[in-house]
Design an enzyme around this catalytic site. Structure first.
Site, mmCIF file in Angstrom:
data_model
loop_
_atom_site.group_PDB
_atom_site.id
_atom_site.type_symbol
_atom_site.label_atom_id
_atom_site.label_comp_id
_atom_site.label_asym_id
_atom_site.label_seq_id
_atom_site.Cartn_x
_atom_site.Cartn_y
_atom_site.Cartn_z
ATOM 1 N N LYS A 192 34.475 43.667 47.382
ATOM 2 C CA LYS A 192 33.620 44.864 47.330
ATOM 3 C C LYS A 192 32.313 44.688 48.112
ATOM 4 O O LYS A 192 31.267 45.201 47.724
ATOM 5 C CB LYS A 192 33.332 45.244 45.864
ATOM 6 C CG LYS A 192 34.589 45.626 45.102
ATOM 7 C CD LYS A 192 34.340 45.931 43.649
ATOM 8 C CE LYS A 192 34.372 44.699 42.792
ATOM 9 N NZ LYS A 192 34.515 44.964 41.363
ATOM 10 N N ASP A 228 36.709 43.245 34.594
ATOM 11 C CA ASP A 228 36.507 44.614 34.068
ATOM 12 C C ASP A 228 37.814 45.258 33.580
ATOM 13 O O ASP A 228 37.810 46.064 32.648
ATOM 14 C CB ASP A 228 35.801 45.520 35.091
ATOM 15 C CG ASP A 228 36.419 45.486 36.469
ATOM 16 O OD1 ASP A 228 37.403 44.754 36.676
ATOM 17 O OD2 ASP A 228 35.919 46.193 37.360
HETATM 18 C C1 BGC Z 1 38.085 42.791 42.250
HETATM 19 C C2 BGC Z 1 38.640 42.781 40.846
HETATM 20 C C3 BGC Z 1 38.058 43.949 40.071
HETATM 21 C C4 BGC Z 1 38.279 45.241 40.835
HETATM 22 C C5 BGC Z 1 37.714 46.442 40.115
HETATM 23 C C6 BGC Z 1 38.292 44.139 42.914
HETATM 24 O O1 BGC Z 1 37.660 44.166 44.147
HETATM 25 O O2 BGC Z 1 38.735 41.805 43.018
HETATM 26 O O3 BGC Z 1 38.338 41.580 40.192
HETATM 27 O O4 BGC Z 1 38.683 43.996 38.825
HETATM 28 O O5 BGC Z 1 37.703 45.156 42.098
HETATM 29 O O6 BGC Z 1 36.352 46.326 39.898
#
Ligand code: BGC
Length: 551
Positions: A192, A228
């Site tokens: 992200k 999450d």
């Molecule tokens: C992450 C996950 C997370 C998801 C939602 C992804 O980019 O790798 O760990 O659960 O985003 O937030």
């Protein structure tokens, strides 16, 4: 929607003459490069066709996903792009949890600190503090990032006079972590767009504890680190009386968790710090990594490839980039840019902003699709923000259609991933909990996901979707509560076991003493008997002698 598309095309054809007279749009070096790359003539239909995925393609993807999930459970990232990470959460809430807990939630761009009071049969009492994470913290050093989190936690607890209560903390950390225990988790990679240095490969709980110690103002106990999706699943189960089969996030990133049999978690449990004795465990799939080794190239469009190559982490978390909100807006922008280059929209004029990377946030898509039929209030506002002038009715219809097609593809891919997990869980009726901004704010996403899962789910299986607001935060507090309940139950079990063993030992001792006493008694009886015998013999002998003397 296709009706709208047809209408737009006819309207464009009708306006054709008048559009030909407009001044052609001046090409920038970037757009010239893009045109060179795609010299074939394009139409709205040809661009849109690239985003359409048949059910056959989605089923093919589901097979590959499931295969990767099996390999992830067996051998982790070495043999799969889906990590299938252990959470060490052994069960869902059973309604008996109680106490005061702190939850911290670091997800996409926000940090949340919550205080939750949980009492069986009562609604949870929550106090919370939200803040947007500053760019400097997300893109600086890891120490800076964790100092920021520790300060937010300390300020929150001091304000509520809870600084020294040593409260248990559940920490939702929504990035892929290799967990070896509930409170030990190594960050595998950032997703992200976060780039804070010095964190990958480190134990995240340790980084947080060090920062709390550096801050030095509060005493807390970090009892669990969770993803999450795990929090969402647990929070939904608490509301639904104990049942939830998958927790899904479709926000800035996407991911899912579900309950798995411990005996299948071969790789995840190989390095566990303590022996794991529970029959099941929630697995954090990290399905966002699917496609990282080219195994999903058949679903990538040229736009996806551009977005990926320009991202902070090229080649990482491919499915995340196709489904979630992090890249959806940019995908729409790239399509619009290309359509504009080919004079399919905005008569080839567009605007400088429309040709600038990352100027079309994903929230624009939801806002455009929220416009009531025939009203283009949000659409006009957004075009104004982008500096697009002289747009026609047909342009607005086309813009809306691009938003529909790009976000519908994302919904279809999310549905295929969910259906894949449901087909694995395989219960006659399953509850799916979904949270995340992309899912929540888009007016049709929920409907599209539901519709597509129905088409892809194996016969005989059924499901229901519930939207779980704040699941990741509440889930962290609930997991802290489950951990303390399970710990108390384990301690009680241990106490019961010790009491039983003690009683058994005492019984054995008593039995021994009884046997010993019986033995002593028997010996005494024997001694007395032999004394009596001896006495009788002596008396006999005496009598004999007396009688012989008398004779
Ligand atoms: C992450 C996950 C997370 C998801 C939602 C992804 O980019 O790798 O760990 O659960 O985003 O937030």
């Amino acid at each position: 929607m296709l009706g709208a598309l047809e209408l737009a095309c006819r309207y464009r054809a009708w306006r054709g003459g008048d559009q030909k007279n407009r001044k052609p749009h001046k090409q920038t070096p970037l757009t010239k490069m893009a045109s060179k790359l795609n010299e074939e003539s394009i139409s709205l239909e040809s661009v849109m066709a690239e985003f359409k995925l048949s059910n056959t393609t989605l089923r093919r993807m589901m097979l590959h996903l499931s295969d990767n999930m099996d390999r992830g459970l067996e051998s982790g990232l070495e043999k799969s792009t889906i990590a299938m990470l252990p959470s060490f959460v052994p069960e869902l809430p059973n309604g008996k949890e109680r106490g005061k807990f702190v939850a911290m939630d670091l997800g996409g761009t926000n940090l949340r600190v919550m205080l939750m009071e949980i009492e069986p049969g009562e609604p949870m009492r929550t106090k919370q503090f939200n803040t947007r994470m500053p760019n400097a913290a997300m893109h600086g050093t890891g120490a800076k990032l964790f100092d920021y989190i520790a300060k937010a936690l300390a300020d929150f607890l001091i304000e509520r006079e809870l600084a020294n209560e040593n409260l248990p903390v559940g920490f939702t950390f929504s990035y892929p972590c290799d967990q070896t225990g509930l409170r030990s988790a190594t960050l595998l990679r950032w997703t992200k767009g976060v780039t804070a240095t010095g964190c990958v490969g480190e134990d995240v709980v340790q980084l947080l504890e060090d920062a709390i110690a550096r801050d030095g103002r509060v005493k807390v106990e970090i009892v669990a680190l969770i993803n999450d999706t795990v929090g969402t699943m647990v929070a939904a189960a608490y509301e639904a009386g104990g049942q939830c089969d998958i927790g899904v996030i479709i926000g800035t990133g996407t991911n899912a968790s579900y309950m798995e049999d411990s005996k299948k978690i071969v790789h995840g449990l190989a390095n566990a710090t303590d022996k794991y004795t529970h029959k099941q465990m929630i697995i954090d799939t990290e399905w966002g990594g699917f496609g990282d080794r080219g195994e999903a190239d058949y679903i990538f469009t040229r736009y996806d490839k551009i977005v990926d190559s320009r991202s902070d982490h090229p080649g990482v978390n491919s499915l995340d980039k196709l489904i979630a909100g992090m890249c959806m807006g940019e995908l729409v922008r790239l399509v619009l840019e290309r359509l504009c280059e080919n004079k399919v929209i905005f008569n080839g004029n567009g605007s400088k902003l429309l040709r600038t990377v990352n100027t079309f946030p994903t929230k624009y898509i939801s806002e455009i699709l929220h416009d009531d039929c025939g009203s283009y209030m949000n659409t006009r506002q957004i075009m104004e923000e982008l500096g697009i002038e002289g747009a026609t009715f047909s342009d607005m219809l086309l813009l809306r259609e691009v938003c529909v097609v790009v976000s519908r593809r994302s919904a279809n891919l999310a549905a295929a991933a969910i259906a894949c997990v449901l087909n694995r869980v395989r219960k006659p009726f399953m509850l799916v909990a979904i949270d995340g901004s992309t899912y929540k704010y888009h007016p049709f996403f929920n409907h599209w996901v539901c519709e597509k899962i129905r088409e892809l789910l194996d016969p005989g299986l059924d499901f229901k979707i519930v939207q779980t607001g704040d699941g990741s935060g509440r889930g962290a507090a609930l997991i802290a509560a489950i951990v303390s309940r399970v710990k108390k139950e384990d301690e009680q079990r241990q106490r019961d076991l010790e009491a039983r063993l003690k009683k058994e030992e005492e019984d054995v001792e008593r039995k021994k003493r009884e046997i010993e006493a019986e033995k002593l008694e028997a010996e005494e009886r024997g001694r007395k008997m032999s004394e009596l015998l001896k006495y009788q013999l002596e008396r006999g002998a005496e009598e004999y002698h007396l009688r012989s003397d008398d004779d």
